[in-house]
Each structure stands twice: as C-alpha cells, then as structure tokens.
Scaffold this motif. Structure first.
Motif, short mmCIF file in Angstrom:
data_model
loop_
_atom_site.label_atom_id
_atom_site.label_comp_id
_atom_site.label_asym_id
_atom_site.label_seq_id
_atom_site.Cartn_x
_atom_site.Cartn_y
_atom_site.Cartn_z
N SER A 176 37.95 37.35 32.25
CA SER A 176 37.61 35.97 31.86
C SER A 176 36.99 35.21 33.03
O SER A 176 36.21 34.28 32.84
N GLY A 177 37.42 35.57 34.24
CA GLY A 177 36.90 34.88 35.42
C GLY A 177 37.81 33.79 35.93
O GLY A 177 37.35 32.75 36.41
N LEU A 178 39.14 34.02 35.87
CA LEU A 178 40.08 33.04 36.41
C LEU A 178 40.10 33.10 37.94
O LEU A 178 39.55 34.03 38.54
N GLY A 179 40.77 32.11 38.53
CA GLY A 179 40.82 32.05 39.99
C GLY A 179 41.77 33.06 40.61
O GLY A 179 41.50 33.60 41.68
N SER A 180 42.89 33.32 39.93
CA SER A 180 43.86 34.24 40.52
C SER A 180 44.85 34.74 39.48
O SER A 180 44.93 34.20 38.37
N ALA A 181 45.61 35.76 39.86
CA ALA A 181 46.67 36.29 39.01
C ALA A 181 47.80 36.79 39.90
O ALA A 181 47.55 37.24 41.03
N ILE A 182 49.01 36.68 39.39
CA ILE A 182 50.18 37.20 40.12
C ILE A 182 50.88 38.22 39.23
O ILE A 182 51.20 37.91 38.08
N LEU B 183 43.99 38.74 43.29
CA LEU B 183 45.09 39.33 42.54
C LEU B 183 46.26 39.54 43.50
O LEU B 183 46.12 40.25 44.50
N ILE B 184 47.38 38.90 43.20
CA ILE B 184 48.57 39.02 44.05
C ILE B 184 49.51 40.00 43.36
O ILE B 184 49.98 39.72 42.26
N ALA B 185 49.78 41.12 44.00
CA ALA B 185 50.64 42.14 43.40
C ALA B 185 51.97 42.17 44.16
O ALA B 185 52.06 42.80 45.21
N LEU B 186 52.97 41.48 43.62
CA LEU B 186 54.27 41.42 44.29
C LEU B 186 55.12 42.61 43.81
O LEU B 186 55.97 42.49 42.93
N CYS B 187 54.85 43.74 44.37
CA CYS B 187 55.53 44.98 43.97
C CYS B 187 55.33 46.01 45.07
O CYS B 187 54.60 45.78 46.03
#
Lengths: 309, 80
Positions: free
Chosen positions: A166-172, A204-208
């Motif tokens: 979609s073109g969002l600013g970020s994802a967690i 993209l923030i991948a907290l894993c």
C-alpha cells in the motif's frame, strides 16, 4: 543549511550505483559525505571517526559479510561518544543494489504527509496482546498515528503481502522469527516477495529473533527485503531475543512514534535503551534515514485492505 | 530520592491509566490488576526514565511497589 548529514561508505566500484540516492538525499536537504573505499568494509572505529559530525551512516559492502559481523549494533559511536544510527546494505549483485537504490529514492521523493503504522503479529495470545498494547499507546497522546492492524488472525499471507504494497510509512512485527523469515502468517519468507510490485513500505521493525542472521541462509530475511524493493529498511535481530526485551522495545518505539519520529534513525535513537543487552541483537538493514511518513494515497490503499474482523 | 515514588506513580498511570489510586507499598502487583505485559511496560518506562537496565532476574524479584521503590533507591545511589 543541510537538515542532516549522512556518511555513506561505499566500495569504489559502486559509487555510481548510489548516485540517484545521493541526489534524492540532496533534494531532502541531507548532506552526503561519501567515503569511497577499496578493499574490505571499513571497521566501526574508522566509521565513527569519519562520521564525527554526521547524523547517520549508510554502509554498503560486499555481500559475503553478514550483518552480525560487519556491525555490532544499530548505532555507531562517533569519536566524541555520540551514538548515531548505521544501516548496512550488502552488495549481492548490481540488480538488487539498483532495486534498493530505486526504492529508497522513491521513498524520499514521495510526499511525507501521513504518519502511519501497520501492526503485524503472529497468531498467538502473547503477541496479539502486545499488539493490543502498542495499538493503545499509539492511539493516545496528541500526535496520534494512523494505525492498521494486520495481524495474522486478520490477514492471510498473500493478503499481507498485498497490504504491505500500500505504501505505508512503517510496520512493526511481533512474533517468532528465523533467519529465513517469520513464523507468523503460516511462514513468511523473502521468496514470497519475489516480483513484489506496488508502493514500498518505509521501515519494517521486526521485534523477534534472528531475522537478520545469516545462519543456514545465504541472505537473511531482513537484508533481502530492502534488496527486493519491499521497504527502505528493516530493523531486525542477528541473534535470539527475549520477549521481555522486545516488549520493552515495543513500548519505547510506540512512545518514539508519539514524540514525532520522522525517520527510522529518529525512531531508533529515541527508543534506544540504556543497556547494551537490549541493543546488541539488533541491526538496521537498509537506509537509516528512511522516512516513516507516507502519502495520503498510501493511506487510502491501506484502508481498502480487507481484514477478517 | 524523594521523587522516586511520584515518578513511579506517574509511570504506573501511563502504563495502566485506569489504576484508581496511588499504589500502597505492599500488595502483589496482581492484586492491583497489573499483569505481566503491564509489568514489562512499566519496566521499559522505568529503564527509559532513569536510563538504567533492570535485568529480568531482578525484576521478577520485585513483587510490589515498596520493593520496586527500595530497589530503585539502591540502584540510583549505587550508580550515582
């Protein structure tokens, strides 16, 4: 006056490949100091000395080097002890480097009007509850974010991949992770993004665990995504992480969003814990100055994504 | 040190806005409706506010508000 300064260390033979990105930075009033090096990737102390008056570092180097060995964390200490974010881009081949550059250019050139975050999670009570909490924090305060909940109980893998375009600013993302990808969404791998088209995600923030690790994989999931043009940068771990530490990261990152972070570098710096233990697993893969805001049309596309309520 | 209880109550309220009143020193966290996620968030906020690290093994031993206050007083005095 430049608004920011970026040190970009790049192998001599690839300087021309980065030229479009340097032009995009300049248009955003980011002054680029290029360090064209020969031989192996520069070591952190040398980078820290060269970046004395910079706000971030972009390190490009040969693809054989793994994120876990080329950098010791998502930030670098300058000669004065100041900590600045550093992003790593492995040169696997010219085509993927060009794809990263064109994606980063696209992200810098598009309008930065809407702060937006997609919340992604593995379908597990522990991670869904953490997502609830992130959502609640982001919904509070004066600077509210536009938040989309695209957790694994609401979307299947194919829909998520379309949603991320979609073109969002970020994802967690919160959940389990491996060098090859995420456990959530019935196993999300880099190959699922082959032929990715659409508008790229910012950061993209991948907290894993381990999505930036090279263990038993040629290129980690976190490195592959910016090279496939899925996003401008990934914040991911090279080793195992603790859920308690990731919960703390999630809280600090949510607060940092609320305090108006505009780039991944802003976000990471504002959320940086005092302790090395929580910082050490993580790396930035891609553009550290990747913008977190997106154009209004990205938001419209994200709103059209169908989820199972 | 005198400000620690006030800071903690403020961080608690940010973590759990529906907490009715300031917490008394005694009484298990669960008695006040604080679960493991709330406590992890509280730990994050305390660490960020005081710029220190609270290891999980220390945190697990802090069963109530009074113990947390005493722990922080000792840590801040030691680190000063």
């Amino acid at each position: 006056m430049p608004s920011r300064r970026l040190l970009c260390a790049v192998p001599r033979g690839h300087a021309a490949d980065l030229a479009p990105l340097f032009a995009a930075y300049a248009a955003r009033r980011v002054e680029v100091r290029s360090w064209l090096y020969g031989g192996d990737v520069p070591e952190e102390p040398a980078l820290g000395a060269a970046a004395a008056d910079c706000d971030a570092v972009l390190l490009v180097g040969r693809g054989e080097r793994a994120p876990g060995t080329v950098l010791s964390g998502p930030v670098l200490a300058t000669a004065s002890g100041r900590r600045i974010p550093i992003g790593w881009v492995p040169v696997v081949d010219r085509a993927s480097l060009a794809r990263f550059v064109s994606t980063a250019v696209r992200l810098h050139e598009r309008a930065h009007s809407v702060p937006s975050v997609a919340l992604l999670a593995q379908r597990h009570p522990r991670f869904l509850r953490l997502t609830d909490r992130i959502e609640a924090i982001l919904d509070g305060g004066e600077r509210r974010r536009t938040v989309f909940r695209w957790t694994s109980d609401a979307l299947v893998r194919e829909d998520l991949i379309r949603a991320l375009a979609s073109g969002l600013g970020s994802a967690i993302y919160v959940g389990h992770g491996r060098p090859t990808g995420w456990t959530g969404y019935y196993g999300l791998r880099a190959r699922h993004f082959d032929g990715f088209t659409g508008e790229p995600l910012g950061a993209l923030i991948a907290l894993c665990c381990r999505t930036a690790s090279r263990r038993r994989t040629r290129l980690s999931f976190a490195e592959a995504l910016p090279l496939k043009g899925v996003c401008g940068a990934v914040f991911g771990a090279v080793s195992a992480t603790l859920h308690t530490d990731n919960t703390r990261w999630a809280v600090r990152l949510s607060d940092a969003y609320l305090h108006g972070a505009r780039t991944l570098a802003d976000l990471v710096l504002a959320a940086l814990p005092a302790t090395a233990r929580q910082v050490a697993p993580y790396r930035i893969l891609g553009d550290p100055l990747c913008p977190l805001r997106a154009p209004a049309r990205g938001l419209r596309r994200a709103r059209a994504v169908e989820v199972y309520a | 040190m005198t400000e620690i209880p006030g800071v903690l109550q403020d961080l608690l309220r940010r973590t759990k806005p529906d907490l009715a009143a300031p917490l008394p020193p005694a009484g298990d966290w669960a008695d006040w409706g604080l679960d493991s996620l709330d406590l992890a968030e509280l730990a994050a906020r305390i660490e960020q506010h005081y710029r220190l690290d609270i290891p999980d093994e220390d945190w697990r031993a802090l069963r109530d508000f009074g113990a947390l206050r005493a722990y922080l007083e000792a840590r801040l005095e030691r680190d000063a």
